[in-house]
Design a protein around this motif. Structure first.
Motif, PDB file in Angstrom:
ATOM      1  N   SER A 128      43.849 -63.651  -5.980  1.00 26.84           N
ATOM      2  CA  SER A 128      44.879 -63.536  -4.943  1.00 26.84           C
ATOM      3  C   SER A 128      46.144 -62.861  -5.468  1.00 26.84           C
ATOM      4  O   SER A 128      46.971 -62.398  -4.691  1.00 26.84           O
ATOM      5  CB  SER A 128      45.192 -64.900  -4.325  1.00 26.84           C
ATOM      6  N   VAL A 129      46.302 -62.805  -6.784  1.00 25.99           N
ATOM      7  CA  VAL A 129      47.411 -62.027  -7.349  1.00 25.99           C
ATOM      8  C   VAL A 129      47.161 -60.546  -7.093  1.00 25.99           C
ATOM      9  O   VAL A 129      48.024 -59.823  -6.589  1.00 25.99           O
ATOM     10  CB  VAL A 129      47.582 -62.305  -8.861  1.00 25.99           C
ATOM     11  N   SER A 130      45.948 -60.098  -7.414  1.00 25.12           N
ATOM     12  CA  SER A 130      45.610 -58.694  -7.152  1.00 25.12           C
ATOM     13  C   SER A 130      45.692 -58.379  -5.667  1.00 25.12           C
ATOM     14  O   SER A 130      46.171 -57.317  -5.262  1.00 25.12           O
ATOM     15  CB  SER A 130      44.202 -58.378  -7.674  1.00 25.12           C
ATOM     16  N   MET A 131      45.213 -59.306  -4.822  1.00 25.73           N
ATOM     17  CA  MET A 131      45.201 -59.051  -3.381  1.00 25.73           C
ATOM     18  C   MET A 131      46.610 -58.892  -2.822  1.00 25.73           C
ATOM     19  O   MET A 131      46.830 -58.159  -1.862  1.00 25.73           O
ATOM     20  CB  MET A 131      44.438 -60.160  -2.654  1.00 25.73           C
ATOM     21  N   GLU A 132      47.565 -59.585  -3.442  1.00 18.08           N
ATOM     22  CA  GLU A 132      48.953 -59.516  -2.980  1.00 18.08           C
ATOM     23  C   GLU A 132      49.514 -58.092  -3.069  1.00 18.08           C
ATOM     24  O   GLU A 132      50.395 -57.717  -2.306  1.00 18.08           O
ATOM     25  CB  GLU A 132      49.805 -60.475  -3.827  1.00 18.08           C
ATOM     26  N   VAL A 133      49.032 -57.296  -4.022  1.00 11.79           N
ATOM     27  CA  VAL A 133      49.572 -55.949  -4.226  1.00 11.79           C
ATOM     28  C   VAL A 133      48.530 -54.855  -3.952  1.00 11.79           C
ATOM     29  O   VAL A 133      48.773 -53.680  -4.228  1.00 11.79           O
ATOM     30  CB  VAL A 133      50.146 -55.792  -5.658  1.00 11.79           C
ATOM     31  N   GLU A 134      47.393 -55.269  -3.398  1.00 15.39           N
ATOM     32  CA  GLU A 134      46.282 -54.348  -3.184  1.00 15.39           C
ATOM     33  C   GLU A 134      46.657 -53.227  -2.195  1.00 15.39           C
ATOM     34  O   GLU A 134      46.335 -52.056  -2.415  1.00 15.39           O
ATOM     35  CB  GLU A 134      45.085 -55.135  -2.637  1.00 15.39           C
ATOM     36  N   ALA A 135      47.346 -53.594  -1.136  1.00 16.38           N
ATOM     37  CA  ALA A 135      47.679 -52.606  -0.097  1.00 16.38           C
ATOM     38  C   ALA A 135      48.552 -51.479  -0.656  1.00 16.38           C
ATOM     39  O   ALA A 135      48.503 -50.339  -0.190  1.00 16.38           O
ATOM     40  CB  ALA A 135      48.382 -53.292   1.072  1.00 16.38           C
ATOM     41  N   GLU A 136      49.338 -51.816  -1.682  1.00  9.86           N
ATOM     42  CA  GLU A 136      50.201 -50.802  -2.302  1.00  9.86           C
ATOM     43  C   GLU A 136      49.487 -50.062  -3.429  1.00  9.86           C
ATOM     44  O   GLU A 136      50.099 -49.253  -4.132  1.00  9.86           O
ATOM     45  CB  GLU A 136      51.479 -51.455  -2.843  1.00  9.86           C
ATOM     46  N   GLY A 137      48.200 -50.359  -3.643  1.00  7.67           N
ATOM     47  CA  GLY A 137      47.433 -49.611  -4.633  1.00  7.67           C
ATOM     48  C   GLY A 137      47.536 -50.159  -6.052  1.00  7.67           C
ATOM     49  O   GLY A 137      47.216 -49.463  -7.007  1.00  7.67           O
ATOM     50  N   PHE A 138      47.976 -51.412  -6.194  1.00  9.05           N
ATOM     51  CA  PHE A 138      48.113 -52.009  -7.524  1.00  9.05           C
ATOM     52  C   PHE A 138      47.075 -53.121  -7.733  1.00  9.05           C
ATOM     53  O   PHE A 138      46.452 -53.588  -6.783  1.00  9.05           O
ATOM     54  CB  PHE A 138      49.524 -52.591  -7.703  1.00  9.05           C
ATOM     55  N   PHE A 139      46.919 -53.554  -8.976  1.00  8.82           N
ATOM     56  CA  PHE A 139      46.068 -54.701  -9.276  1.00  8.82           C
ATOM     57  C   PHE A 139      46.530 -55.383 -10.559  1.00  8.82           C
ATOM     58  O   PHE A 139      47.288 -54.816 -11.342  1.00  8.82           O
ATOM     59  CB  PHE A 139      44.587 -54.274  -9.398  1.00  8.82           C
ATOM     60  N   TYR A 140      46.075 -56.647 -10.722  1.00  2.37           N
ATOM     61  CA  TYR A 140      46.312 -57.401 -11.955  1.00  2.37           C
ATOM     62  C   TYR A 140      45.034 -57.310 -12.786  1.00  2.37           C
ATOM     63  O   TYR A 140      43.961 -57.666 -12.300  1.00  2.37           O
ATOM     64  CB  TYR A 140      46.670 -58.852 -11.624  1.00  2.37           C
ATOM     65  N   ALA A 141      45.137 -56.828 -14.032  1.00  2.00           N
ATOM     66  CA  ALA A 141      43.939 -56.394 -14.757  1.00  2.00           C
ATOM     67  C   ALA A 141      42.982 -57.497 -15.223  1.00  2.00           C
ATOM     68  O   ALA A 141      41.777 -57.366 -15.028  1.00  2.00           O
ATOM     69  CB  ALA A 141      44.348 -55.500 -15.929  1.00  2.00           C
ATOM     70  N   PRO A 142      43.456 -58.582 -15.871  1.00  2.00           N
ATOM     71  CA  PRO A 142      42.457 -59.544 -16.358  1.00  2.00           C
ATOM     72  C   PRO A 142      41.625 -60.102 -15.191  1.00  2.00           C
ATOM     73  O   PRO A 142      42.172 -60.505 -14.168  1.00  2.00           O
ATOM     74  CB  PRO A 142      43.316 -60.653 -16.995  1.00  2.00           C
ATOM     75  N   ASP A 143      40.306 -60.083 -15.353  1.00  2.00           N
ATOM     76  CA  ASP A 143      39.431 -60.469 -14.234  1.00  2.00           C
ATOM     77  C   ASP A 143      38.245 -61.288 -14.726  1.00  2.00           C
ATOM     78  O   ASP A 143      37.102 -60.834 -14.725  1.00  2.00           O
ATOM     79  CB  ASP A 143      38.933 -59.216 -13.498  1.00  2.00           C
ATOM     80  N   PRO A 144      38.515 -62.542 -15.143  1.00  2.00           N
ATOM     81  CA  PRO A 144      37.396 -63.401 -15.540  1.00  2.00           C
ATOM     82  C   PRO A 144      36.405 -63.533 -14.380  1.00  2.00           C
ATOM     83  O   PRO A 144      36.784 -63.365 -13.215  1.00  2.00           O
ATOM     84  CB  PRO A 144      38.064 -64.746 -15.846  1.00  2.00           C
ATOM     85  N   SER A 145      35.139 -63.835 -14.698  1.00  2.00           N
ATOM     86  CA  SER A 145      34.146 -63.834 -13.613  1.00  2.00           C
ATOM     87  C   SER A 145      34.412 -64.945 -12.599  1.00  2.00           C
ATOM     88  O   SER A 145      33.934 -64.887 -11.491  1.00  2.00           O
ATOM     89  CB  SER A 145      32.729 -63.912 -14.169  1.00  2.00           C
ATOM     90  N   SER A 146      35.254 -65.914 -12.972  1.00  2.00           N
ATOM     91  CA  SER A 146      35.633 -66.971 -12.032  1.00  2.00           C
ATOM     92  C   SER A 146      36.866 -66.589 -11.214  1.00  2.00           C
ATOM     93  O   SER A 146      37.519 -67.448 -10.626  1.00  2.00           O
ATOM     94  CB  SER A 146      35.923 -68.258 -12.801  1.00  2.00           C
TER      95      SER A 146
END
Lengths: 478, 478
Positions: A128-146
């Protein structure tokens, strides 16, 4: 797994302790009914369970500080908990401990695209951190499978990685600042959007400290612009050693793919039977994904294929479009499901030098044969982070025990070749007593002195990380 | 700069202390003749000087440990020293301290190209680490401008950066392991080629600790394959704010140039007069360098030029060949020499959010006008690391004092806009008393507790990093 004997004095004082906690928290934030605390008796390492004294669910840093002050005064251990997805028992309670869950602290506090950071409360889930900035074309990089479930609090505690960490690093490389509540209730601000790399770098020692130093309630995280595109290539080999050498050559050439995933024959066969992704039958399969602009992707894939051809691959299959890319990833992404269908398994997490990939896979098979067990391997090869899956029969009397013994042997092998006990899952209770294989006494002593500095009474997240025997004197004195 | 009063008891015991040190070191490794210790009375922050009690130059980790044991028993402060190139007074002695120089420890201990690391003794110079693996096409990324002279020991102590750190990070991002001798002589091994990211991450807190926690005698460093090529583009603007916005837009687009250098008008004029690089006369000049294969370089430069055009630049000049690239860099690389010709200067080192580049340059000029001083700016804009040069007249009675006051005001401005006091030079004695502007008392307290854990008697590198007032109680108690 040995755990310390819970304090009878604390168990006897449960009612007044719960009452004090209720006095500093809003209604409904303290759970002490055994029927409800059972939900907190374990995390994702479900082999170990223990219901806590009670559970608190504060809604703010100030409430966390209030809880810590009460527990500090009452000398009650505190077990911090994010979403409870730890695979290493990082938030396993003890019977005399208060579980402090941050699940209700999920606010987004600040977003700056220009300065590329987001500040959140740490109960927020990773995705949900990545989703918060997704519309602006950004993401949060660490992505554990959980990542759908796990909380930023747990990511920071375990210094989590993920499929993309070869290129983007792990949590410590993407964490800019943290608000930390110490055991005595002091609120410390560490780092910030500009890193504040001066004085002693406490942020890095808090990151990955598995709740031993404080409770991280707010975090400032680096966000990155999403790359234009990504594309995988699949490379099949007839020997693990050759695949390992190919990985080392790609890294040595200075290429930085987003991911280099490695599957061995037992894993390939299981995935193929389960997902029918059309993988070739072979000993070792690499999936190498690159990112960037179309020109960068084409350039990198060309260079990777050139290197791979030098190792006589059985097949090089480059995805030509999105559908082909999805098919290449299909088998890999269903690996854990495929294994689950084959029976019970435990999933290890160790790292080794990239140059040792081939030899270690060979020795692992010999070790497994000695126990009469099977091991399947699917892992992040680019950074040498292995996840051997040990298959066993949970219904047999000594099934788990044998699998755990083989697991310990494999992790010792990782240490022996210059690697370490954990790549991204953390030590928790699971690998606690193996720490003496990784560290000399004086190295552990230096770590424990830092623990002393933050938590002199050893109340935070008891019985994790430090071997019980090594830390006995400190815990008794506290 | 206030310094603590040296201990008369130690000064009186000089002879027996020197004798004990000679007993544990080879002949010639202890220097106590005042004519010779004078060479160690300052580092590159030459405004502050103090000859030490004596100087020791051990040749091995075991000899360093022996020195530390003697000093610990005698309660003598130790000032660790690399090559003495600190711009912040990081190795400024006190009169009652033993200077422990690692300059004789320069061995290469191990090289693994496959696993991309080199292990060296920390007296080795930065540049000679890269040269050791140059023939094989590798390099060590952090490259402070003093890299010909500065030692890895000092790089680790100050967490040094350099021109390439936008892409490759600073020392902490390239340090894999360290052998650290604690104040009591204990030798601790931290990290290693595989990072050993488990338990508490002591490596990160040792890196950048400015000799407050221990003496780093050996280091395992990440080496990287050299990119195929590199090429700069020069972009000229008529306003600082526009140039700042352009930098932010490049970063926001996810491009990672190796360097984004920013020069303001006073700097451009000085460099042009000195080096005649053919720079356009303008308010702000960016030099953006990208690296990689020919395809990657072309793709990145095209995207950077596209972004820059959106900000109405006066000129975009892309280097077409090596000669043009050298001309673009010529002016920038002679900036410090050019400034030196204009008079005396002090060089600051602060960081700010990239989005604040324009406004901060404007406010800096107003501050300088208030003091009747001139400031020229040339700095690493990509990561917001500013190096304002304050020009002053050293022959005027209060010249240095006024320049230092303006410097402190500028650094406080950095903190006010969300940045910090130092980007890569460290705190040392220079910014020690400004730490209270960066940190709240409880944040400094948490840092000092870690110092307590490693060096309970506060003997290591006295009077640095922590403000004297804030640390007085601890130093008196020790």
């Amino acid at each position: 797994m040995e755990m310390p004997v819970p304090s009878p004095a604390i168990l006897a004082r449960k009612a007044p302790i719960v009452e004090r906690l209720r006095a500093v928290l809003p209604s409904g934030a303290v759970i002490d009914d055994p029927a409800e605390t059972r939900a907190y008796e374990c995390d994702a390492l479900t082999a170990y369970r223990c219901p806590p004294l009670c559970v608190v669910l504060p809604c703010s840093t100030a409430e966390v500080a209030a809880v810590m002050r009460v527990c500090h005064e009452e000398r009650v251990p505190v077990v911090p908990r994010g979403a409870g997805t730890s695979l290493a028992g990082g938030s396993l309670p003890t019977a005399d401990a208060v579980v402090l869950g941050v699940a209700r602290m999920t606010a987004v506090l600040e977003v700056s695209l220009e300065n590329r950071f987001i500040r959140v409360e740490t109960g927020r889930t990773n995705l949900s951190v990545s989703m918060e900035v997704e519309a602006e074309g950004f993401f949060y990089a660490p992505d554990p499978s959980s990542q759908l479930a796990c909380a930023i609090a747990g990511n920071i505690a375990m210094n989590s990685g993920g499929a993309h960490c070869l290129k983007y690093g792990v949590t410590t490389n993407n964490l800019l600042g943290a608000t930390v509540v110490l055991m005595d209730g002091t609120v410390v601000e560490i780092g910030g959007p500009e890193g504040e790399a001066l004085g002693l770098d406490l942020l890095a020692v808090v990151c990955g400290s598995e709740g031993q130093l404080g409770v991280v309630t707010e975090a400032c995280l680096r966000i990155l612009p999403r790359p234009e595109g990504a594309r995988p290539v699949m490379i099949a080999f007839d020997r693990n050693e050759t695949a390992g050498d190919c990985v080392a050559a790609i890294i040595r050439a200075g290429l930085v793919p987003v991911a280099i995933e490695f599957m061995d024959r037992p894993c390939i066969e299981a995935c193929e039977a389960f997902a029918k992704a059309g993988y070739p039958v072979c000993e070792a399969l690499l999936i190498v994904e690159v990112e960037g602009s179309e020109a960068e992707i084409a350039d990198q894939l060309r260079r990777i294929a050139d290197i791979a051809r030098g190792f006589g691959p059985l097949e090089i299959r480059e995805a030509k479009d999105g559908a082909e890319a999805a098919r290449i990833w299909l088998g890999r992404k269903s690996a854990f499901g495929a294994m689950g269908q084959m029976g019970d398994y435990i999933c290890l997490d160790g790292t080794i030098p990239v140059s040792q990939l081939g030899p270690v896979l060979g020795r692992m098979r010999v070790l497994a044969d000695g126990y009469g067990l099977r091991v399947a391997n699917v892992f992040h090869a680019g950074d040498g982070n292995m996840h051997p899956l040990i298959l066993f029969d949970a219904n047999s009397a000594d099934g788990l025990k044998k699998a755990e013994a083989l697991g310990a042997d494999i992790l010792r092998l990782c240490v022996e070749v210059g690697g370490c006990l954990t790549g991204e899952h953390g030590v928790g209770v699971e690998k606690r007593d193996l720490m003496v294989d990784q560290f000399r006494p004086e190295d552990l002593e230096a770590q424990m002195r830092v623990k002393d500095a933050f938590d002199p009474d050893w109340l935070l997240n008891p019985a994790k990380v430090f071997p019980l025997a090594v830390s006995a004197g400190r815990r008794a004195a506290a």
